[in-house]
Design an enzyme around this catalytic site. Structure first.
Site, PDB file in Angstrom:
ATOM      1  CG  ASP A  12      -1.690   1.205   1.434  1.00 26.90           C
ATOM      2  OD1 ASP A  12      -2.359   1.613   0.467  1.00 26.90           O
ATOM      3  OD2 ASP A  12      -1.648   1.792   2.539  1.00 26.90           O
ATOM      4  CG  ASP A  14      -1.992   7.343   0.225  1.00 22.79           C
ATOM      5  OD1 ASP A  14      -1.031   7.973  -0.224  1.00 22.79           O
ATOM      6  OD2 ASP A  14      -3.079   7.242  -0.367  1.00 22.79           O
ATOM      7  N   GLY A  49      -7.394   4.247   4.241  1.00 22.73           N
ATOM      8  CA  GLY A  49      -7.444   3.246   3.171  1.00 22.73           C
ATOM      9  C   GLY A  49      -8.758   3.188   2.410  1.00 22.73           C
ATOM     10  NE  ARG A  52     -10.513  11.682  -4.767  1.00 23.56           N
ATOM     11  CZ  ARG A  52     -10.069  12.061  -5.969  1.00 23.56           C
ATOM     12  NH1 ARG A  52     -10.789  12.921  -6.682  1.00 23.56           N
ATOM     13  NH2 ARG A  52      -8.930  11.606  -6.456  1.00 23.56           N
ATOM     14  CB  SER A 117      -4.474   7.241  -3.938  1.00 22.76           C
ATOM     15  OG  SER A 117      -4.315   8.569  -4.387  1.00 22.76           O
ATOM     16  CG  ASN A 119      -4.180  12.360  -6.237  1.00 24.07           C
ATOM     17  OD1 ASN A 119      -4.135  13.138  -7.180  1.00 24.07           O
ATOM     18  ND2 ASN A 119      -5.199  12.323  -5.398  1.00 24.07           N
ATOM     19  CG  ASP A 171      -1.780   2.636   6.416  1.00 20.96           C
ATOM     20  OD1 ASP A 171      -2.133   2.210   5.292  1.00 20.96           O
ATOM     21  OD2 ASP A 171      -2.078   3.774   6.832  1.00 20.96           O
TER      22      ASP A 171
HETATM   23  C1  BG6 Z   1      -6.043   5.549  -0.255  1.00 22.05           C
HETATM   24  C2  BG6 Z   1      -5.955   6.397   0.992  1.00 22.05           C
HETATM   25  O1  BG6 Z   1      -4.769   5.132  -0.617  1.00 22.05           O
HETATM   26  O2  BG6 Z   1      -6.584   6.303  -1.342  1.00 22.05           O
HETATM   27  C3  BG6 Z   1      -7.309   7.013   1.319  1.00 22.05           C
HETATM   28  O3  BG6 Z   1      -5.528   5.581   2.059  1.00 22.05           O
HETATM   29  C4  BG6 Z   1      -7.831   7.773   0.114  1.00 22.05           C
HETATM   30  O4  BG6 Z   1      -7.149   7.876   2.415  1.00 22.05           O
HETATM   31  C5  BG6 Z   1      -7.878   6.853  -1.105  1.00 22.05           C
HETATM   32  O5  BG6 Z   1      -9.150   8.269   0.381  1.00 22.05           O
HETATM   33  C6  BG6 Z   1      -8.320   7.593  -2.375  1.00 22.05           C
HETATM   34  O6  BG6 Z   1      -7.353   8.529  -2.705  1.00 22.05           O
HETATM   35  P1  BG6 Z   1      -7.544   9.703  -3.766  1.00 22.05           P
HETATM   36  O7  BG6 Z   1      -6.187  10.355  -3.835  1.00 22.05           O
HETATM   37  O8  BG6 Z   1      -7.940   9.055  -5.069  1.00 22.05           O
HETATM   38  O9  BG6 Z   1      -8.613  10.598  -3.243  1.00 22.05           O
HETATM   39 MG    MG Z   2      -2.731   3.196   3.541  1.00 21.79          MG
END
Ligand code: BG6
Ligand code: MG
Length: 224
Positions: A12, A14, A49, A52, A117, A119, A171
């Site tokens: 993972d 984040d 985790g 969004r 994510s 991002n 995590d």
């Molecule tokens: C996960 C994070 O990796 O990605 C979450 O742990 C987050 O906190 C999720 O909400 C979505 O991320 P993003 O950047 O697409 O909003």
């Molecule tokens: Mg995480």
């Protein structure tokens, strides 16, 4: 006794390799404050985790927001988050992360990052670890987010491995659940109350070596 035949690691991102989990929290906190919705670090634990949209749903609860408002809030939170990660560099890798990635590569263990994510690719590039991984599964890869095992199964498939040959490092409780559901080994990073269902629980990756982990997995099997 079954064999421990670990050929791949699925990390993972984040909260495991870098502390972007904190930025996700800060961005949600800013949004919640603007909307006048009570929110704090403790409540944020349930968001770790989580996708969004599902995160926003947990924040707004049964408050009646329209789909347009929901879309706007998700976009606004993301713009705060994107701003916060603008200046991250390799210095933002958590202690032990780079050493473990290097050791795994040397041992010819395949490496994927599986993050919900959208991002993730940007973060990985900024951290300078894109060349150390074989595959990336991110928020665009599958429909069903963690705790569904889909993202990790996608990553294992990308690595051309069976789930039982993969270790997931997570995590979040949702991520550990996803890994176990997918038939993978799980290393939980953080407190037992959060990731205690994992096969191995560690406070962080500092000083963690593949050699030691192998030993612990074998010991785990022989005592279970
Ligand atoms: C996960 C994070 O990796 O990605 C979450 O742990 C987050 O906190 C999720 O909400 C979505 O991320 P993003 O950047 O697409 O909003
Ligand atoms: Mg995480």
């Amino acid at each position: 006794m079954p064999n421990v035949d670990i050929r791949g690691f699925i990390f993972d991102l984040d909260g495991v390799l870098t502390d972007t989990a904190e930025y996700h929290y800060l961005a949600w906190q800013k949004l919640a404050d603007e909307a006048g919705i009570p929110f704090n670090r403790e409540k944020n634990e349930a968001l770790r985790g989580v996708s969004r949209r599902a995160s926003l749903m947990l924040i707004i609860g049964d408050r009646p927001y329209s789909e347009d408002q929901i879309q706007e809030m998700m976009a606004r939170k993301n713009s705060y988050y994107v701003q916060m990660i603008e200046n991250i560099t390799a210095k933002d890798l958590l202690p032990g992360a780079i050493a473990l990635l290097h050791e795994l590569r040397q041992a010819k263990i395949k490496i994927a990052i599986a993050s919900g994510s959208k991002n993730a690719r940007t973060v990985i590039t900024k951290l300078g670890i894109a060349d150390l991984i074989d595959s990336l599964a991110d928020g665009y890869s599958v429909q069903k987010a963690k705790p569904a095992p889909d993202l990790f199964l996608y990553a294992a498939h990308q690595l051309d491995l069976n789930p039982s040959q993969c270790v997931v490092v997570e995590d979040a409780a949702a991520g550990v659940e996803a890994a176990l559901d997918g038939g993978m080994w799980a290393i939980g990073i953080g407190p037992v109350e959060r990731v205690g269902k994992a096969h191995i629980v560690l406070p962080n990756l500092a000083g963690v070596t593949w050699k030691d982990l192998q030993f612990r997995f074998i010991h785990k099997l022989s005592t279970s």
